[in-house]
Design a protein around this motif. Sequence first.
Motif, mmCIF file in Angstrom:
data_model
loop_
_atom_site.group_PDB
_atom_site.id
_atom_site.type_symbol
_atom_site.label_atom_id
_atom_site.label_comp_id
_atom_site.label_asym_id
_atom_site.label_seq_id
_atom_site.Cartn_x
_atom_site.Cartn_y
_atom_site.Cartn_z
ATOM 1 N N LEU A 155 33.222 46.719 34.537
ATOM 2 C CA LEU A 155 33.365 45.180 34.887
ATOM 3 C C LEU A 155 32.217 44.606 35.123
ATOM 4 O O LEU A 155 31.879 44.553 36.507
ATOM 5 C CB LEU A 155 34.624 44.935 35.690
ATOM 6 N N GLU A 156 31.457 43.966 34.147
ATOM 7 C CA GLU A 156 30.083 43.486 34.485
ATOM 8 C C GLU A 156 29.626 42.398 35.268
ATOM 9 O O GLU A 156 29.047 42.072 36.225
ATOM 10 C CB GLU A 156 29.286 43.621 33.274
ATOM 11 N N ASN A 157 30.917 41.534 35.372
ATOM 12 C CA ASN A 157 30.859 40.266 36.201
ATOM 13 C C ASN A 157 32.158 40.005 37.214
ATOM 14 O O ASN A 157 32.195 39.098 37.570
ATOM 15 C CB ASN A 157 30.804 39.155 35.162
ATOM 16 N N ILE A 158 32.427 41.232 37.538
ATOM 17 C CA ILE A 158 33.800 41.148 38.646
ATOM 18 C C ILE A 158 33.353 40.613 40.009
ATOM 19 O O ILE A 158 32.325 40.869 40.602
ATOM 20 C CB ILE A 158 34.339 42.570 38.638
ATOM 21 N N ASP A 159 34.106 39.847 40.400
ATOM 22 C CA ASP A 159 33.929 39.133 41.832
ATOM 23 C C ASP A 159 34.720 39.924 42.696
ATOM 24 O O ASP A 159 36.007 39.891 42.495
ATOM 25 C CB ASP A 159 34.417 37.846 41.715
ATOM 26 N N LEU A 160 34.150 40.891 43.509
ATOM 27 C CA LEU A 160 34.949 41.593 44.115
ATOM 28 C C LEU A 160 34.815 41.619 45.775
ATOM 29 O O LEU A 160 33.837 41.315 46.222
ATOM 30 C CB LEU A 160 34.429 43.113 43.881
ATOM 31 N N ASN A 161 35.813 41.928 46.496
ATOM 32 C CA ASN A 161 35.966 41.827 47.809
ATOM 33 C C ASN A 161 36.735 42.987 48.368
ATOM 34 O O ASN A 161 37.864 42.872 48.129
ATOM 35 C CB ASN A 161 35.979 40.603 48.611
ATOM 36 N N VAL A 162 36.062 44.109 48.908
ATOM 37 C CA VAL A 162 37.050 45.234 49.516
ATOM 38 C C VAL A 162 36.771 45.579 51.120
ATOM 39 O O VAL A 162 36.917 46.331 51.553
ATOM 40 C CB VAL A 162 36.772 46.354 48.737
ATOM 41 N N SER A 163 36.129 44.309 51.588
ATOM 42 C CA SER A 163 35.767 44.446 53.092
ATOM 43 C C SER A 163 36.864 44.754 54.089
ATOM 44 O O SER A 163 37.958 44.415 53.577
ATOM 45 C CB SER A 163 35.061 43.079 53.507
ATOM 46 N N TYR A 164 36.698 45.185 55.131
ATOM 47 C CA TYR A 164 37.757 45.382 56.125
ATOM 48 C C TYR A 164 38.797 46.248 55.782
ATOM 49 O O TYR A 164 40.117 45.899 55.678
ATOM 50 C CB TYR A 164 38.286 44.234 56.900
ATOM 51 N N ASN A 165 38.659 47.459 55.342
ATOM 52 C CA ASN A 165 39.568 48.485 54.830
ATOM 53 C C ASN A 165 39.092 49.783 55.266
ATOM 54 O O ASN A 165 38.273 49.887 56.431
ATOM 55 C CB ASN A 165 39.551 48.416 53.254
ATOM 56 N N ARG A 166 39.526 50.782 54.896
ATOM 57 C CA ARG A 166 39.335 52.203 55.506
ATOM 58 C C ARG A 166 38.512 53.218 54.176
ATOM 59 O O ARG A 166 38.934 54.224 54.120
ATOM 60 C CB ARG A 166 40.544 52.881 55.960
ATOM 61 N N LEU A 167 37.916 52.433 53.465
ATOM 62 C CA LEU A 167 37.260 52.994 52.354
ATOM 63 C C LEU A 167 36.091 54.216 52.723
ATOM 64 O O LEU A 167 35.435 53.748 53.800
ATOM 65 C CB LEU A 167 36.719 52.177 51.278
ATOM 66 N N CYS A 168 35.836 54.948 51.972
ATOM 67 C CA CYS A 168 34.719 56.047 52.018
ATOM 68 C C CYS A 168 33.905 56.279 50.731
ATOM 69 O O CYS A 168 34.433 55.943 49.620
ATOM 70 C CB CYS A 168 34.959 57.359 52.613
ATOM 71 N N GLY A 169 32.589 56.764 50.888
ATOM 72 C CA GLY A 169 31.959 57.257 49.776
ATOM 73 C C GLY A 169 31.133 56.346 49.160
ATOM 74 O O GLY A 169 31.103 55.227 49.766
ATOM 75 N N ARG A 170 30.261 56.535 47.962
ATOM 76 C CA ARG A 170 29.280 55.765 47.472
ATOM 77 C C ARG A 170 29.633 54.566 46.756
ATOM 78 O O ARG A 170 30.610 54.846 45.993
ATOM 79 C CB ARG A 170 28.183 56.781 46.700
#
Length: 336
Positions: free
Chosen positions: A289-304
Amino acid sequence: MDSTTATAGHFLKLLLLLLLFSSSEGLSERCHPDDKKALLRIKKDLNSPRNFISWDPSVDCCQWNIIECDPQTNRVVILSVLLADLNLPMPLSVGDLSHLEQLIFHKTNLTGPIPQTLSRLSKLRFLDLTWNHLTGPVPSFLGDLKNLDYIGLSFNNLTGSIPASLSQLPKLTGLLLDRNGLTGGVPKSLADFQAESFYLYLSHNQLSGTIPRRWGEANFFTYIDMSRNRIEGDISFLFGKNKSLNFADFSRNMLQFDMSKMELGKRLGTLNVNHNRITGRLPEGLVELENIDLNVSYNRLCGRIPVGENRHLQSLDYTAYFHNKCLCGEPLPECA
C-alpha cells in the motif's frame, strides 16, 4: 372614423388584453396552498424574522429563499436553513411539507428531540440536522422513510442506542451519528445495507462491545470512523484482499487482537488504530500500500517495521509507530 383608425383601435384593445392576460399569468401563484400554509406556520413557530425575511405572505412562496419548488409539480421539495440562531425545537409543521425531499437545519441551534412528525415525509431523501443541540434518541421511525439515502445527525446531544431499524433503508449510503452521546453496542443489522458503497461515522460516542462478525461478510463499507468509543475485541475480519474499505479509523478504543496475519485490501488508504491494545507484528502486506496513511502508535506491537521497495512506511513520521511494546526499525530506533 375611417377603417384604418378603427383597425388601429381594435389592435390596441387586443394588445391591451394580451398584456393584461400575460400580467395576470405572471401574478398567478405556483406554490401549493398547503405548502405555503405549512411554511408560514414554521416561520411563526421559529419566531426568527431575520432568517425568514423573504417569507412574505403576499409573495409566491416558490420565490422565497431557503426553499425550492419542483419545476413540474410546484410542490416544496427543499427546505434548507443554515447558520441560524433559533434556540427552539423543530416546528411540527415541517411534517406537513408532504413532498419534501431535502430537509436541512445545519448549525441552527435546534433544541429538543427529533419530532415524530418527520415520519410523514415519505419522499425525504436527504436529512441533515448536524451541529445543533438535539436531544433524545436517534428515532427508530427513520427506518420507515424508505427513500432516505443520507442521514446526518452529527454534533448533537443524542443519547441511547443506534436503532436497528436503520438497516431497513434500501437506499441509504451515508449514516453520520458521530459526536453524540450514543451508548450500547453496534447493531449487527448495519451489515444489511444494500448500497454499493457506504459511509459510516460513529466516532466520539460511548459505544461499547465488539464489532459484529457479520460486518465482515459485507463488502460495501467504504469509510468507517469509530474512533473514541469503547469498542473491544477483534476487527481484523473487516479487512481483506478484495474489500472495498478505503478509510478505517478505530483509534482510542479498547481493541485487542493479533495484527500479524491481518490481510489488507489494495483500496485501503487510511488505517488508524492508535491507542488500543493490539499485539503481534505489523502485517507484511502494508508494503504493498504505497500511499497508506498509517497510525499504530500506543499499542503493544513488536518486531521490525516492514520495508518495501518505495520505503513508504519508513517515510512516515515516527509518531505513527511510537509507544509500542517492542516495535523497531526506521523511523524508530534500529532493532537490537
